[in-house]
Design an enzyme around this catalytic site. Structure first.
Site, PDB file in Angstrom:
ATOM      1  N   GLU A 169       0.789  -1.234   0.000  1.00 14.98           N
ATOM      2  CA  GLU A 169       0.000   0.000   0.000  1.00 14.98           C
ATOM      3  C   GLU A 169       0.823   1.287   0.000  1.00 14.98           C
ATOM      4  OE1 GLU A 169      -2.916  -0.126   3.128  1.00 14.98           O
ATOM      5  OE2 GLU A 169      -3.990  -1.783   2.204  1.00 14.98           O
ATOM      6  N   GLU A 357      -5.533  -8.392   0.905  1.00 13.05           N
ATOM      7  CA  GLU A 357      -6.076  -8.043   2.233  1.00 13.05           C
ATOM      8  C   GLU A 357      -7.536  -7.659   2.110  1.00 13.05           C
ATOM      9  OE1 GLU A 357      -4.150  -4.967   4.525  1.00 13.05           O
ATOM     10  OE2 GLU A 357      -2.158  -5.812   4.183  1.00 13.05           O
TER      11      GLU A 357
HETATM   12  C1  FCB Z   1      -4.095  -2.082   5.776  1.00  8.38           C
HETATM   13  C2  FCB Z   1      -2.676  -2.446   6.174  1.00  8.38           C
HETATM   14  C3  FCB Z   1      -2.613  -3.523   7.222  1.00  8.38           C
HETATM   15  C4  FCB Z   1      -3.709  -3.381   8.266  1.00  8.38           C
HETATM   16  C5  FCB Z   1      -5.052  -3.214   7.610  1.00  8.38           C
HETATM   17  C6  FCB Z   1      -6.191  -3.108   8.584  1.00  8.38           C
HETATM   18  O1  FCB Z   1      -4.112  -0.781   5.281  1.00  8.38           O
HETATM   19  O2  FCB Z   1      -1.954  -2.874   5.054  1.00  8.38           O
HETATM   20  O3  FCB Z   1      -1.318  -3.510   7.790  1.00  8.38           O
HETATM   21  O4  FCB Z   1      -3.399  -2.350   9.124  1.00  8.38           O
HETATM   22  O5  FCB Z   1      -5.044  -2.089   6.798  1.00  8.38           O
END
Ligand code: FCB
Length: 446
Positions: A169, A357
């Site tokens: 990210e 994620e």
């Molecule tokens: C994302 C991050 C991860 C975690 C989630 C909830 O932005 O990559 O490390 O904090 O959010």
């Protein structure tokens, strides 16, 4: 019962979980690790809402052996984790710390021993503090520092690990870390943000090239945060605000990687990046990634605001929009993931998408040996249904990794939000597989 089964996703679909080093490892002073920007930031009063830090976290450094076994227990295939740069190169560059490499060899070996695939993220936000002292991501030299680190990791682990993600990210770590000051290193303003963006975009492609050159048969990706951007109203101004917001939130790093340059048409303030771009840079921003990792949690709704310098867009707070909120205050709106898969799947250069994620934090409380978490289970099932919908419409989405394996240190929020499929009782470090994790075990069983 869900309306779908694991077979609907196809045999090649990758199921897994994601974690990151600083959020789980602890052991910050052990075996030669040097401080990262997150050690400094979390130890600065006022930066973490709860006053906590990652010194101990989930103690994964000592408990990885049993923790990784939960992934197997849930019948998943993928262990996505990140390497801590300051464990491997405590000086940021220069001498390699053999004990740092040893730890990740143990994590990888344990992963393989259980029949799981290790997927490595090279940079999940824990820049060595010594490098931040020299400007961190605002210093163009960071591209060289990062390249050296990537080379070390690729040579050390490339025989065992075939799946790699360069950055986690970049939009978030540059915007929150170098523009808004909400994440480490806590710097603010365009003068920090813009060079950090360009150098991270350069590092993203350079990291890909180094992996390609040094790891045989590598599958190389990088991950992007994403939020479906919805204009608050039908007016032209509202739509223009949404478009410029979308350029920053969703397009800033993928488009240079695809050879499309920065999205400055939709967000003209990005033209100021030119100050940091040297001749030849634009060509170097592109890299032929084998897959992209998409990470998403919520949509964002924006309206035009002449005072919002840069994008001229202001986000409408989730709480003001009604609907269910998670412990992070994030709106639950599963169609977000479908719309983003369509949006990112429409790029010609994107070969495969993995949801690297997605997940939610809710206030879980153990009752004896059980943690019942029906809201999380529903969140997961509703999101999987939307992933399947996109897949059935032809989007090449080939994996889903839940964030996160364990409850962990949620950056500036501290330990309060619990994202895990495994509950962590921090005072005792006892673990309990939550009901959502048990569900995965049944859903993915043969
Ligand atoms: C994302 C991050 C991860 C975690 C989630 C909830 O932005 O990559 O490390 O904090 O959010």
């Amino acid at each position: 019962m869900t309306a779908f089964s694991k077979n609907d996703f196809g045999p090649g679909f990758s199921w897994g979980v994601a974690t990151s080093a600083y959020q789980i490892e602890g052991a910050v002073n052990e075996d030669g690790r040097s401080p990262s920007i997150w050690d400094t930031f979390s130890h600065t009063p006022g930066k973490i809402k709860t006053g906590e830090n990652g010194d101990v976290a989930c103690d994964f450094y000592h408990r990885y052996h049993d923790d990784i076994a939960f992934i197997r227990q849930m019948n998943m295939k993928v262990n996505r984790f990140s390497l801590a740069w300051p464990r491997i190169l405590p000086g940021g560059t220069g001498p390699v710390n053999p004990k740092g490499l040893d730890f990740y060899h143990r994590v990888i070996d344990r992963t393989l021993e259980l029949g799981l695939e290790p997927w490595i993220t090279l940079y999940h936000w824990d820049l060595p503090q010594v490098l931040e002292d020299q400007g961190g991501w605002t210093n163009r030299d960071v591209v060289g520092w990062f390249s050296e680190y990537v080379g070390v990791c690729a040579r050390a682990f490339g025989d065992k690990v075939k799946h790699w993600m360069v950055l986690n990210e970049p939009t978030i770590f540059t915007a929150l870390g170098y523009m808004q000051g909400l994440h480490a290193p806590g710097r603010k303003g365009f003068a920090n943000f813009l060079p950090a963006v360009h150098h991270a975009a350069m590092a993203q492609a350079e990291g890909g090239r180094i992996l390609r050159a040094s790891v045989k048969d590598a599958q190389i990706g990088t991950t992007f945060s994403a939020s479906y951007i919805q204009p608050a109203g039908p007016t032209w101004l509202s739509r223009a605000a949404a478009a410029s917001y979308d350029a920053v939130v969703n397009r800033l790093f993928i488009e240079p990687a695809l050879g499309l340059g920065y999205p400055w048409k939709a967000a003209p303030f990005l033209l100021a990046l030119k100050r940091y771009i040297r001749p030849g840079d634009m060509e170097k921003l592109a890299f032929d990634f084998d897959f992209i990792g998409l990470q998403t949690y919520f949509r964002q709704m924006v309206r035009f605001d002449p005072l919002a310098l840069g994008t001229f867009a202001r986000e409408i707070p989730h709480a003001e929009r009604g609907g269910e909120l998670t412990e992070m205050g994030w709106e639950v709106w599963p169609e977000n993931i479908y719309l983003l898969l369509k949006q990112f799947g429409a790029y010609k250069g994107v070969k495969r998408i993995i949801i690297t994620e997605n997940g939610a934090a809710f206030p879980d409380t153990p009752q004896g040996e059980r943690v019942s978490d029906p809201q999380r289970l529903k969140y997961i099932q509703d999101h999987l249904a939307q992933v399947l919908r996109a897949r059935q419409e032809g989007v090449r989405v080939e994996g889903y990794f839940y964030w996160s394996l364990l409850d962990n240190f949620e950056w500036a929020e501290g330990y309060r939000p619990r994202f895990g499929l495994v509950y962590v009782d921090y005072p005792t470090q006892k673990r309990i597989l939550k009901d959502s994790g048990r569900w995965f075990g049944e859903f993915l069983a043969n």
